[in-house]
Design an enzyme around this catalytic site. Sequence first.
Site, mmCIF file in Angstrom:
data_model
loop_
_atom_site.group_PDB
_atom_site.id
_atom_site.type_symbol
_atom_site.label_atom_id
_atom_site.label_comp_id
_atom_site.label_asym_id
_atom_site.label_seq_id
_atom_site.Cartn_x
_atom_site.Cartn_y
_atom_site.Cartn_z
ATOM 1 N N ASP A 312 0.821 -1.208 0.000
ATOM 2 C CA ASP A 312 0.000 0.000 0.000
ATOM 3 C C ASP A 312 0.858 1.263 0.000
ATOM 4 O O ASP A 312 2.028 1.227 0.374
ATOM 5 C CB ASP A 312 -0.910 0.003 1.238
ATOM 6 C CG ASP A 312 -0.096 -0.037 2.528
ATOM 7 O OD1 ASP A 312 0.898 -0.782 2.575
ATOM 8 O OD2 ASP A 312 -0.448 0.674 3.480
ATOM 9 N N GLU A 313 0.240 2.336 -0.412
ATOM 10 C CA GLU A 313 0.788 3.690 -0.234
ATOM 11 C C GLU A 313 2.257 3.840 -0.620
ATOM 12 O O GLU A 313 3.070 4.304 0.166
ATOM 13 C CB GLU A 313 0.645 4.125 1.232
ATOM 14 C CG GLU A 313 -0.773 4.282 1.679
ATOM 15 C CD GLU A 313 -0.873 4.842 3.088
ATOM 16 O OE1 GLU A 313 -1.545 5.847 3.261
ATOM 17 O OE2 GLU A 313 -0.275 4.251 4.023
#
Length: 521
Positions: A312-313
Amino acid sequence: MLLPALLSLLIVTVHSVDLPRLPLVPYPQHVSLLSSSSSSSSSSSALIDPLTFTFSTTSSSVLLKEVFDRYHKYLKLHDFVQKLNVTLPNLEVVIEDPDEELLLMTSENYTLTIQTNSAILQADTVFGAMRGLETFSQLVNTNNYSLPTLHIEDYPRYKFRGFMLDTSRHYLSVGVLKQLIRAASWSKLNVFHWHIVDDPSFPYCSVVYPDLCRKGAFSPHHVYSQSDVLEIILFSYKHGVIVLPELDTPGHTLSWGAALPGFLTHCPGHGNIGSDYGPIDPSNDAVYPVLKKLFTEITNVFPSEFVHLGGDEVHYGCWKSDQNLTNWMAVHNISGNYEELEDYYETRLLKIVNSLNKNYIVWEEIYTHHLDITPETIIHAWLPNWKKVFQNATSEGYRCILSACWYLNRISYGEDWQRFYKCDPRSFNVTAPYSQQQLVLGGTICMWGEYVDNTNVLHRTWPRASAPAERLWAPEYLTDVKFMEPRIEAHRCRMVRRGYPAEPTLSRGHCHVEYTWATHH
Ligand SMILES: *[C@@H]1O[C@H](CO)[C@@H](O)[C@H](O)[C@H]1NC(C)=O
Ligand SMILES: *[C@@H]1O[C@H](CO)[C@@H](O)[C@H](O)[C@H]1NC(C)=O
Ligand SMILES: *[C@@H]1O[C@H](CO)[C@@H](O)[C@H](O)[C@H]1NC(C)=O
Ligand SMILES: *[C@@H]1O[C@H](CO)[C@@H](O)[C@H](O)[C@H]1NC(C)=O
Ligand SMILES: *[C@@H]1O[C@H](CO)[C@@H](O)[C@H](O)[C@H]1NC(C)=O
Ligand SMILES: *[C@@H]1O[C@H](CO)[C@@H](O)[C@H](O)[C@H]1NC(C)=O
Ligand SMILES: *[C@@H]1O[C@H](CO)[C@@H](O)[C@H](O)[C@H]1NC(C)=O
């Protein structure tokens, strides 16, 4: 052998609008109150003496004996009021396959029949029996040791019922983790997603790279040794909980850097949380053998069928600012598109993990960025647009789990458990309803670690997590918060009775037994 006894009783069939008000969380799939034919409509009860009550089984499972001990202790926490005429001396526990392993698809089904003078719990596995014993213990009235006579047929609506704890932003001690896992088993959750490392600290003490925790943990006291980890895994197993480890890459890896020079992208002024470093440097070939050794260790240490790869991210600012990386991309025909660079990294990582014979779970970005995943990959949605992600991913045959609406770390004034309660992972638009919905395995309740540590994680998590836990177990039609209100409060008072600082769910009220800080510390 149960049938003749049952036939002598009038079975009251209960409809969803008129479910018995039993203090159960999560509420079972099917409940029928049994009333004795002599007093026709009035419900009857069984009375136990917690001091002499026994659990019996013909199974030789050592694990089951330990579970019996646990539930004996809970029964004895009840108030002593007066000597009653005991009618029910024993619960007979029958297990079909006592040696079944704990896997995601392991049966947790059970049936529980309580009559005035006899009671029987039947389950396919020890883990199903655990769920049934929890239900049995929740039925015992705390004032007078009575239980309603009834028949319950129960099984989870979703097979994946997770809770996630983040031990990187703040450390959680082994004792507190165990308390959280034990409380999770009281709400019939079955997966502990351990977000064990992240940017701020690396508390996991690896065998192959011991410097990771030596240099990456907050201090030598804020670590999980190999024996701590094994203790957590064993403890979880005894509570019917699978430990799913997450090593999040290529972002969220700042704490890896001190032990592994050259591992992270060096980008002065553009790094993560104010540092000079960003995500893993995909252009560094030395990174991949390190990942291979670490993931090999992780997949050996954790018996779970799955490993969580994070993903993620990934913020591209650091990568973009690094001229060396830009040059490398040009040589490797990776255009200025940084998703392609991420894809390059993930493709190499997935090749490594695929060779380790584990299934994997990834945060949704790996899917929405069209990275190259195997059909067995489980997509873990956490962003607000999850319905669209589920719609797309299930139409392509991917299995999904949901966290987007269950970030319990986001606190607000009021009865916020109701918001968690209303969210259902299968409430998205589908073109092929049955097959697409079946691909939604469940979800994970998240407690991110920004503002929790040993001091507050228990009461911030419980009983709020019990609301989504019921969503994941109980029948779909059970959505009435008014029906849940007294039950979640009863559940929290039960946790208080069992020694946990579970916080109030309603704006006023009290537990019969109040939590006393001093007695538990
Ligand atoms: C227990 O049973 C005895 C004998 O039947 C009866 O006299 C007594 O009232 C009962 N006690 C209670 C608490 O029900
Ligand atoms: C558990 O019960 C459900 C509902 O009756 C059923 O669909 C499922 O097949 C059962 N699981 C096992 C392993 O028997
Ligand atoms: C036990 O107490 C509950 C209320 O707390 C009551 O509904 C029930 O009838 C009582 N059972 C017996 C056998 O006294
Ligand atoms: C880029 O590469 C050169 C030559 O290898 C090296 O001296 C320099 O430190 C690198 N720049 C960064 C930001 O890592
Ligand atoms: C990049 O593309 C050129 C031209 O198509 C090709 O000759 C070269 O081998 C490619 N380089 C890599 C690393 O794939
Ligand atoms: C879902 O698929 C459609 C059609 O391919 C695409 O336009 C859209 O961006 C996708 N949405 C997500 C969230 O993946
Ligand atoms: C689901 O379909 C309905 C009716 O077509 C539409 O109004 C709604 O916006 C859709 N929801 C999502 C999340 O796509």
